[in-house]
Enzyme design. Sequence first.
Site, mmCIF file in Angstrom:
data_model
loop_
_atom_site.group_PDB
_atom_site.id
_atom_site.type_symbol
_atom_site.label_atom_id
_atom_site.label_comp_id
_atom_site.label_asym_id
_atom_site.label_seq_id
_atom_site.Cartn_x
_atom_site.Cartn_y
_atom_site.Cartn_z
ATOM 1 N N ALA A 150 39.746 40.908 33.180
ATOM 2 C CA ALA A 150 38.936 40.152 33.821
ATOM 3 C C ALA A 150 39.578 39.207 35.097
ATOM 4 O O ALA A 150 40.844 39.195 35.194
ATOM 5 C CB ALA A 150 38.151 38.993 33.023
ATOM 6 N N PHE A 151 38.747 38.748 35.862
ATOM 7 C CA PHE A 151 39.334 38.199 37.410
ATOM 8 C C PHE A 151 40.164 37.036 36.971
ATOM 9 O O PHE A 151 40.852 36.481 37.886
ATOM 10 C CB PHE A 151 38.091 38.090 38.276
ATOM 11 C CG PHE A 151 37.817 36.592 38.374
ATOM 12 C CD1 PHE A 151 36.674 36.101 37.702
ATOM 13 C CD2 PHE A 151 38.204 35.605 39.420
ATOM 14 C CE1 PHE A 151 36.109 34.868 37.726
ATOM 15 C CE2 PHE A 151 37.577 34.538 39.500
ATOM 16 C CZ PHE A 151 36.691 34.121 38.675
ATOM 17 N N LYS A 152 39.948 36.211 35.930
ATOM 18 C CA LYS A 152 40.499 34.950 35.795
ATOM 19 C C LYS A 152 41.998 35.371 35.834
ATOM 20 O O LYS A 152 42.934 34.628 36.025
ATOM 21 C CB LYS A 152 40.234 34.318 34.265
ATOM 22 C CG LYS A 152 38.679 34.169 34.380
ATOM 23 C CD LYS A 152 38.520 32.833 34.103
ATOM 24 C CE LYS A 152 37.016 32.467 34.335
ATOM 25 N NZ LYS A 152 35.884 33.460 34.379
ATOM 26 N N ASP A 153 42.526 36.715 35.450
ATOM 27 C CA ASP A 153 43.934 36.841 35.519
ATOM 28 C C ASP A 153 44.420 36.551 37.111
ATOM 29 O O ASP A 153 45.772 36.318 37.062
ATOM 30 C CB ASP A 153 44.324 38.385 35.314
ATOM 31 C CG ASP A 153 43.937 38.638 33.736
ATOM 32 O OD1 ASP A 153 44.311 37.866 32.928
ATOM 33 O OD2 ASP A 153 43.692 39.854 33.465
ATOM 34 N N LEU A 202 45.343 33.017 36.628
ATOM 35 C CA LEU A 202 46.032 32.543 35.653
ATOM 36 C C LEU A 202 47.418 33.369 35.414
ATOM 37 O O LEU A 202 48.156 32.922 34.748
ATOM 38 C CB LEU A 202 45.375 32.669 34.276
ATOM 39 C CG LEU A 202 44.299 31.375 34.352
ATOM 40 C CD1 LEU A 202 43.226 31.373 33.310
ATOM 41 C CD2 LEU A 202 45.203 30.356 33.922
#
Length: 501
Positions: free
Chosen positions: A112-115, A118
């Site tokens: 997911a794009f949060k990687d 993060l």
Amino acid sequence: MRYRSTRSSTGVTVSSAEVIARGIAPDGGLYVPVDIPRLSEPALCELVNADYSQRAFEILRPFFDEFSAEALLASIESAYGSNRFPGQVVAPLTVLSQSEAILELWHGPTAAFKDMALQLLPHIMLEARRLAGIDRRILILVATSGDTGKAALEGFRDVPGIRVTVFYPSEGVSDIQRLQMVTQQGDNVNVFGVHGDFDDAQTGVKRVFGDVDFSKRLASAGWALSSANSINWGRLAPQIVYYISAYCDAVAGGAIEFGDKVNFVVPSGNFGNILAAYYAMRMGLPVNRLVCASNKNNVLADFFNTGTYDRRRTLHRTTSPAMDILVSSNLERLLFEVSDRDQSTVRQLMSDLQSTGHYSVGAALLSRLQSAFWGGWCDEPGVMQTIRDVWSDHRYVLDPHTAVGQAVYKQYLASTGDGTFTIVVSTASPFKFPDTVVRAIAGDSAVGATEGLETIAALERLTGVVAPKPISELGSLAVRHPETVDVSEIPRAVASTVDLA
Ligand SMILES: *Cc1c(COP(=O)(O)O)cnc(C)c1O
């Protein structure tokens, strides 16, 4: 670069290291850079032939200028290296047609794009801590509705001096999301299910943050509490990079000429992702329109159409759960920027929201917002139809969040006729939400009694697309974090992770 709070009138500024270490400003406002760095045309042109890490380095350098060049580059290379983003693709652009491309932001370890943010934040945080002279260890506490928790666990895993403890609602996440978290590896991670929904988990975690006595005990044991949520500037800045990178890829691939404008369509929830696009535009990236896409929780779409933000409505649970949000925290930064950095306007609007649940911006501010943004939303049948249509027209598989973006892009086209080349931001791999995607493409009967892991295989068979490895291997990983707790047990659970009695 110095930073200031969106609510401060004192002229106080702080360093980027303090901004990252603190997360939120002491007056409750959000940190923003005192100046938005300019990306000149020649500087942008030079990035066209650079790789992702070089682009990230040039774009992030002005925001983190107290960091040494070596430290920043090393952080970027560890975050976006091939062991985290296999196959040397970090944020690839897939061209769907002459006027549209999809920017895939899910090639990292949690799909997911949060990687994108993060993976970098832990490295930046370590360096910030060193520069700010903080020697206590950091305990990152996260309450998650799904994607953030896993991305934080994976990002901070085995980072020295940091421990990460995640609470997820045991009744509120998908099978895949739960499996991703309970199988988490690493020696500095803890994961607990909380009996209840996301609000219960969040309330419990907030209580720990607000417990002065607990903070003191932590401090005397050598720990400082911190959070990794999307209001931290350290999560926003890395997201600016992929907008500029996508533009460069569109030029390099011949989809546009250098200097042409593009539109970005962004499936939005807390407004962090699209806000990074706005900062890219303010830095000088040639952008025509930013299209803000909401699901049935259409509070942002209403805001961009009427100038009134009104959270007084029920939250709908949808197939795009990462966008099931009523208060989009990062909107505060946009209000600050479009009001020409008028902190008194921001303070007034935020206090209206706090006390009455709604606020309205005046006609002048609304027209400025509308010159950069267009808001739309898509209901649940529309999501299913869009996944089906894009599969049948292009043989491309969308996840439900990206489908919201694609559906809203079609509305935007119908309403404006704008032929500008448009990049739809894809925020998750379809394999994170296989039940919905299989159902959309092949009908309810195709899912039948299977769920979770079995539907991953079904989606692979149906589309011929191979699931990302971190998702397909979930079934073979041991469960390492089976524990579930009641909300009232959250403080004790946190204490146990850092050996406080
Ligand atoms: C977090 C998330 C979003 C929403 O992004 P915001 O920055 O909160 O607007 C959209 N899609 C997916 C898959 C997400 O995980």
